[in-house]
Design an enzyme around this catalytic site. Structure first.
Site, short mmCIF file in Angstrom:
data_model
loop_
_atom_site.label_atom_id
_atom_site.label_comp_id
_atom_site.label_asym_id
_atom_site.label_seq_id
_atom_site.Cartn_x
_atom_site.Cartn_y
_atom_site.Cartn_z
N LEU A 160 2.59 0.88 -11.62
CA LEU A 160 2.17 2.21 -12.12
C LEU A 160 0.71 2.23 -12.53
CD1 LEU A 160 5.33 2.68 -14.39
CD2 LEU A 160 5.00 3.64 -12.10
N ASP A 187 -2.28 -6.64 -4.85
CA ASP A 187 -1.98 -7.92 -4.20
C ASP A 187 -1.90 -9.04 -5.24
OD1 ASP A 187 -2.07 -6.62 -1.74
OD2 ASP A 187 -4.21 -6.99 -1.53
O1 RIB Z 1 -5.03 -4.54 -0.82
C1 RIB Z 1 -6.39 -4.73 -0.61
C2 RIB Z 1 -6.65 -5.13 0.80
O2 RIB Z 1 -6.30 -4.07 1.64
C3 RIB Z 1 -8.10 -5.42 1.13
O3 RIB Z 1 -8.46 -6.75 0.89
C4 RIB Z 1 -8.21 -4.99 2.57
O4 RIB Z 1 -8.39 -6.05 3.44
C5 RIB Z 1 -6.93 -4.24 2.88
O5 RIB Z 1 -6.10 -4.99 3.62
#
Ligand code: RIB
Length: 299
Positions: free
Chosen positions: A218, A249
């Site tokens: 969120l 990520d």
């Molecule tokens: O989530 C971020 C990523 O999204 C970046 O590093 C870019 O490469 C895209 O894949």
């Protein structure tokens, strides 16, 4: 042990005072390149969190291949599953506005060559009880094959529903653990414009149907999740974001690593949320992923 089956990109990043509207040109105030790709970013986050990590993906035979892999290599990630194919490495064109928000266009390049056979090879090299992380920046048929093969093998699957693709609601049901942002979760649940109460109701409903562990990130409000019938919330840190690229990520990689390392579910969410917050404080996806000691200091 975690295997990440996913994308590897070179990010081409321009910073602007504000993001342009469609059709508008704005002046940039900086340019940089950095290693990225959702798969590679998640792999590095899991590694920096302390896990043994294998990366399965593809780069091209161009000048971006080596820098796209450099931080993964330096961190000690096993890159034996990264193939070199003819053509370009994946690239992401990224604009970061003055408020830290971003716009991204990804050109798949080598990532688009990942196929079902690569999934078979990746799962073949794994053992029961290992963790497989996936996203949607490699072709969906390969992701589907990997999810199916992992289930047969007894590998735990963590699927991040990013970037959103048309088949996300169907494929999302094949994973043990699903991580989605608000928009991705709305697509999974088949309902738009959810308020917090709607979201919790939808989480309970989907969990009741599938038994899956579901996690919704969120942004500044942290995360809500459901596992074994219990709804859990976790907060990150209060921060002024500089660059949010890669924060999701970082959350995914830290979360999977934390579970793999034996943290309980609630502690894994909190550790991942704090790591995701810290990733917003520096520019670039991979350069901004914090080390486990930095995260531990802030919990
Ligand atoms: O989530 C971020 C990523 O999204 C970046 O590093 C870019 O490469 C895209 O894949």
């Amino acid at each position: 042990m975690i295997t990440v089956f996913g994308s590897i990109n070179m990010d081409l990043i321009a910073t602007t005072d504000r993001l342009p509207k469609p059709g508008e040109t704005v002046a940039g105030n900086g340019f940089a390149t950095a290693a990225g790709g959702k798969g590679a970013n998640q792999a590095l986050a899991a590694r920096r969190a302390g896990c043994v990590v294998h990366m399965v993906g593809a780069v091209g035979k161009d000048e971006f291949a080596a820098p796209a892999l450099a931080l993964l290599d330096q961190a000690g990630i096993n890159l034996a599953g990264v193939k070199r194919v003819d053509g370009p490495t994946g690239t992401a064109l990224i604009l970061v506005g003055g408020d830290g928000e971003n716009m991204i266009a990804v050109v798949p390049g080598a990532n688009g060559t990942i196929a079902a056979e690569d999934a078979d090879a990746a799962i073949g090299a794994m053992s029961k009880g290992d963790t497989l992380m996936l996203q949607f920046e490699v072709p969906a048929p390969a992701v589907e094959r990997a999810l199916a093969a992992a289930k047969v093998k007894g590998v735990t699957t963590v699927l991040n529903l990013a970037p959103l693709i048309a088949d996300a609601p169907r494929l999302g049901r094949l994973a043990d653990i699903v991580i989605a942002n608000e928009t991705e979760f709305e697509r999974l649940a088949g309902q738009d414009n959810m308020n917090p109460a709607d979201r919790e109701t939808a989480l309970r409903r989907l969990h009741g149907e599938t038994g899956q562990t579901l996690i919704v990130t969120l942004g500044a409000d942290g995360v809500i999740a459901i596992r074994d019938g219990v709804v859990t919330r976790a907060k990150g840190l209060k921060i002024e974001p500089v660059d949010t690229v890669g924060a999701g990520d970082t959350f995914c990689g830290y979360f999977a690593a934390s579970l793999d390392e034996g943290f309980d579910f609630e502690a894994s969410l909190r550790r991942a949320a704090v790591a995701g917050s810290l990733a917003c404080l520096k520019a670039g996806a991979q350069p901004s992923i914090p080390l486990s000691a930095e995260v531990a200091n802030k919990i």
